[in-house]
Design an enzyme around this catalytic site. Sequence first.
Site, PDB file in Angstrom:
ATOM      1  N   MET A  17       0.847  -1.184   0.000  1.00  0.00           N
ATOM      2  CA  MET A  17       0.000   0.000   0.000  1.00  0.00           C
ATOM      3  C   MET A  17       0.888   1.241   0.000  1.00  0.00           C
ATOM      4  O   MET A  17       2.054   1.181   0.337  1.00  0.00           O
ATOM      5  CB  MET A  17      -0.917  -0.023   1.230  1.00  0.00           C
ATOM      6  N   CYS A  18       0.332   2.359  -0.390  1.00  0.00           N
ATOM      7  CA  CYS A  18       1.094   3.597  -0.569  1.00  0.00           C
ATOM      8  C   CYS A  18       1.552   4.176   0.772  1.00  0.00           C
ATOM      9  O   CYS A  18       1.063   3.810   1.832  1.00  0.00           O
ATOM     10  CB  CYS A  18       0.234   4.626  -1.293  1.00  0.00           C
ATOM     11  N   ARG A  19       2.484   5.113   0.657  1.00  0.00           N
ATOM     12  CA  ARG A  19       2.977   5.869   1.808  1.00  0.00           C
ATOM     13  C   ARG A  19       3.248   7.286   1.358  1.00  0.00           C
ATOM     14  O   ARG A  19       3.595   7.524   0.204  1.00  0.00           O
ATOM     15  CB  ARG A  19       4.276   5.267   2.360  1.00  0.00           C
TER      16      ARG A  19
END
Length: 359
Positions: free
Chosen positions: A1-3
Amino acid sequence: MCRFVIYKGTSPVQLSHVSKYLELRRVELLTRVSQLLTRPCHSIINQAFDSRLRLDRRRPINGDGFGVGWYDTVYDEELGSQPCIFTSVTPAWNNANLIRLAEKIKSPLVFGHVRATTAGSLSLDNCHPFVFGKVMFMHNGGIADFHLIKRKLQSDLSDEIFNTVQGNTDSEWAFALFLAKLPNPHAKSFSPKILQQAMLDTISALNSYAEEYGITEPSLMNFCVTDGESVVATRYISSRQDEAASLWFSSGTTFSEYMTGGHYKMTKADKRENIIMIASEPLTFEKADWMEIRTNNMVVITPKMNVLQIPIIDKFYVSPSDPAALNRGTDFAAAKGLLSPRNSLAPVQGRESAPQIVI
């Protein structure tokens, strides 16, 4: 998942990959983006392939592109006030052009984002940050069953804002909805109150769509937006039982390497906040440097570097005085790789010389 990671400073950060550490010389604060993006042992670039706190067993590597957005240090009428964006679908840790550009650019406000594809295709159009005029936006999380509400959301947009969307992610459509909530998205300036209210209206609208279409899975809405002067970031989930995706805050006078190997810490020489950072995960393992933003709260950074933490009070809000606030489950966000284990970094309260958080 993005950060994502946000830097706001009283003086510009140099997007340089070669400088070793931050220096304070006379009254000029020279912060180099290597301290922000690459050099810390748990920098956002290192998190992209070797996260130690958020453990996403489905997508352990954030290698589906990245983006960096920044504003000019000095306003130039010919260039305008809009931010500059550099994005790529290559892994952030292996992009030579990012290094070349970083050596020649300074900015007092930087957004950085690394992506692991969960919605939308692998393309430049889907890389954060997104921009409209002088407004810049990022998202970490996901809007549940977005395909069910997409047409409804689109119908609430003006033709102009609808046509600005280039990609096919829930995040960019959420940004379009945010723009629709601004009194005038073309305005030359936005007060913190205007950005704050537009963000609240965006979250409220997304929740209304979900209720209308019978969507029961929670949406994770860690949004952040800036106009180059103010910053608004949310840690939010449409649930009373679950924790939101993690979000952390740090501030001080200098952010420097105290030991070789990328071991950084935030120091505070006086009461002023020269540096403010917000990040999906702490950039260091110095527990005293970072405060965990509460679930379903909003952080506002004003042009004068004041920091406010404001509860988002709706049907999903649980007061800290309610015992239920301590019993929010971590399984939902953790399963998506969006939440650190509870004991990895505990919220810091009452740190000496910590910034005042106004609730």
